[in-house]
Design an enzyme around this catalytic site. Structure first.
Site, PDB file in Angstrom:
ATOM      1  N   ARG A   1      -2.084 -11.606   4.857  1.00  0.00           N
ATOM      2  CA  ARG A   1      -3.477 -11.423   4.476  1.00  0.00           C
ATOM      3  C   ARG A   1      -3.727 -12.035   3.104  1.00  0.00           C
ATOM      4  O   ARG A   1      -2.949 -11.812   2.168  1.00  0.00           O
ATOM      5  CB  ARG A   1      -3.837  -9.924   4.378  1.00  0.00           C
ATOM      6  CG  ARG A   1      -3.816  -9.072   5.623  1.00  0.00           C
ATOM      7  CD  ARG A   1      -4.866  -9.390   6.682  1.00  0.00           C
ATOM      8  NE  ARG A   1      -6.076 -10.074   6.290  1.00  0.00           N
ATOM      9  CZ  ARG A   1      -7.155  -9.506   5.760  1.00  0.00           C
ATOM     10  NH1 ARG A   1      -7.207  -8.217   5.574  1.00  0.00           N
ATOM     11  NH2 ARG A   1      -8.212 -10.210   5.450  1.00  0.00           N
TER      12      ARG A   1
ATOM     13  N   HIS B   1     -10.701  -3.709  -0.556  1.00  0.00           N
ATOM     14  CA  HIS B   1     -11.615  -3.084   0.399  1.00  0.00           C
ATOM     15  C   HIS B   1     -12.728  -2.370  -0.366  1.00  0.00           C
ATOM     16  O   HIS B   1     -12.455  -1.666  -1.346  1.00  0.00           O
ATOM     17  CB  HIS B   1     -10.880  -2.075   1.268  1.00  0.00           C
ATOM     18  CG  HIS B   1      -9.796  -2.686   2.117  1.00  0.00           C
ATOM     19  ND1 HIS B   1     -10.012  -3.082   3.418  1.00  0.00           N
ATOM     20  CD2 HIS B   1      -8.508  -2.987   1.847  1.00  0.00           C
ATOM     21  CE1 HIS B   1      -8.887  -3.581   3.913  1.00  0.00           C
ATOM     22  NE2 HIS B   1      -7.958  -3.532   2.980  1.00  0.00           N
TER      23      HIS B   1
ATOM     24  N   HIS C   1      -7.062  -9.118  -1.280  1.00  0.00           N
ATOM     25  CA  HIS C   1      -8.418  -8.596  -1.082  1.00  0.00           C
ATOM     26  C   HIS C   1      -8.510  -7.167  -1.598  1.00  0.00           C
ATOM     27  O   HIS C   1      -7.500  -6.471  -1.721  1.00  0.00           O
ATOM     28  CB  HIS C   1      -8.800  -8.630   0.406  1.00  0.00           C
ATOM     29  CG  HIS C   1      -7.864  -7.830   1.258  1.00  0.00           C
ATOM     30  ND1 HIS C   1      -6.707  -8.362   1.758  1.00  0.00           N
ATOM     31  CD2 HIS C   1      -7.891  -6.544   1.678  1.00  0.00           C
ATOM     32  CE1 HIS C   1      -6.058  -7.453   2.458  1.00  0.00           C
ATOM     33  NE2 HIS C   1      -6.750  -6.322   2.425  1.00  0.00           N
TER      34      HIS C   1
ATOM     35  N   TYR D   1      -0.241  -9.649   1.411  1.00  0.00           N
ATOM     36  CA  TYR D   1       0.787  -8.875   2.118  1.00  0.00           C
ATOM     37  C   TYR D   1       0.900  -9.329   3.580  1.00  0.00           C
ATOM     38  O   TYR D   1      -0.052  -9.847   4.164  1.00  0.00           O
ATOM     39  CB  TYR D   1       0.516  -7.368   2.024  1.00  0.00           C
ATOM     40  CG  TYR D   1      -0.788  -6.876   2.617  1.00  0.00           C
ATOM     41  CD1 TYR D   1      -0.924  -6.662   3.981  1.00  0.00           C
ATOM     42  CD2 TYR D   1      -1.877  -6.604   1.799  1.00  0.00           C
ATOM     43  CE1 TYR D   1      -2.118  -6.185   4.518  1.00  0.00           C
ATOM     44  CE2 TYR D   1      -3.065  -6.122   2.319  1.00  0.00           C
ATOM     45  CZ  TYR D   1      -3.186  -5.919   3.678  1.00  0.00           C
ATOM     46  OH  TYR D   1      -4.363  -5.460   4.207  1.00  0.00           O
TER      47      TYR D   1
ATOM     48  N   TYR E   1       0.841  -1.200   0.000  1.00  0.00           N
ATOM     49  CA  TYR E   1       0.000   0.000   0.000  1.00  0.00           C
ATOM     50  C   TYR E   1       0.876   1.251   0.000  1.00  0.00           C
ATOM     51  O   TYR E   1       1.973   1.247   0.588  1.00  0.00           O
ATOM     52  CB  TYR E   1      -0.842   0.071   1.282  1.00  0.00           C
ATOM     53  CG  TYR E   1      -2.031  -0.829   1.347  1.00  0.00           C
ATOM     54  CD1 TYR E   1      -3.212  -0.517   0.679  1.00  0.00           C
ATOM     55  CD2 TYR E   1      -2.001  -1.983   2.127  1.00  0.00           C
ATOM     56  CE1 TYR E   1      -4.325  -1.344   0.786  1.00  0.00           C
ATOM     57  CE2 TYR E   1      -3.108  -2.810   2.229  1.00  0.00           C
ATOM     58  CZ  TYR E   1      -4.262  -2.484   1.556  1.00  0.00           C
ATOM     59  OH  TYR E   1      -5.359  -3.293   1.655  1.00  0.00           O
TER      60      TYR E   1
HETATM   61 FE   LIG Z   1      -6.039  -4.459   3.172  1.00  0.00          FE
END
Ligand SMILES: [Fe+2]
Length: 257
Positions: free
Chosen positions: A172, A177, A175, A162, A123
């Site tokens: 994780r 969001h 995905h 990540y 991110y």
């Molecule tokens: Fe996330």
């Protein structure tokens, strides 16, 4: 203190799911919602709600909360691959679906927002400093307004998995969001969409904080060859159901990762 391992977390998940299963077998209602103080998801221990929700005056909060008009959202904002001078790296994909109410009716003119990691699982955020590359051609945020059929569609690249710091070697599942704004700031709902057959599903305490398999399954998109475009992109479909027995799970306010 000994660092928590995946085996520790997986054992905790199994224990809580077994307890949920025994409750259902004894006649308790199935849950469509997550367990808010789901200990395997460590940060939920301290930040889950401990008091009943308080109603706020929707008219008062509207005086100070963000607002948008349908004309504020340009069609190009739903394409996360054209926000920079070059194209982002990764597997180009579309995700499309419908926002529906509990009766299956389209929810029209809804602001749908998404945010995601890049194809390397990184991110653009100061708290994400793990050693995967940022992509100068990818910000990872987009939005659109649902059409007359409740439909939405985004073009993006498939996000990578990540690491996060819940326990040692915690990852994780990939995905995206999603936020559905509603008609007022107090109605906003936030959730996550996943990809089919992710091997990280059994290991992820966020995904597993929903104790019911059917409710977990409703967060997983399906590959849709009809919406794949030859020589261009892969297509995924995912519907968002706001209420009723087939409602999409929405996360409590303040959730992360
Ligand atoms: Fe996330």
């Amino acid at each position: 203190m000994t660092p928590l391992t995946q085996a520790d977390i997986s054992a905790e998940i199994a224990e809580r799911h077994a307890y949920y299963g025994s409750r259902v077998a004894a006649g308790a209602a199935r849950l469509d919602s997550p367990l808010l103080d789901f200990a395997p998801y460590r940060s939920s221990i301290l930040r889950h709600p401990t008091k009943n929700p308080r109603l706020v005056d929707p008219e008062t909060i509207e005086l100070v909360s963000p607002a948008f008009g349908q004309r504020d959202v340009a069609a190009v904002e739903s394409d996360l691959t054209v926000q920079h001078s070059g194209e982002p790296l990764g597997e180009r994909m579309t995700v499309s679906g419908r926002v529906l109410d509990g009766e299956g009716r389209p929810v029209r003119r809804q602001l749908v927002e998404i945010w995601q990691a890049n194809s390397s699982g990184r991110y653009i955020h100061q708290r994400d400093q793990h050693p995967a590359p940022l992509d100068p051609n990818f910000t990872g945020a987009g939005r659109c307004i649902t059409d007359d059929d409740g439909g939405y569609s985004f073009t993006t690249v498939k996000p990578g998995a990540y690491p996060w710091k819940n326990h040692v070697n915690a990852w994780r599942p990939a995905h995206i969001h999603f936020s559905v704004f509603g008609t007022a700031f107090t109605q906003r709902l936030v959730t996550q969409m996943y990809f089919p057959n992710d091997p990280l599903f059994p290991l992820d305490p966020i995904y597993q904080s929903i104790p019911d398999q059917a409710a977990r399954d409703r967060l997983v998109s399906r590959y849709d060859h009809e919406s794949s475009v030859s020589e261009w992109s892969l297509g995924y479909r995912w519907d968002i159901v706001l209420t009723g027995a087939r409602a999409t799970w929405f996360e409590p306010e303040g959730s992360e990762a």
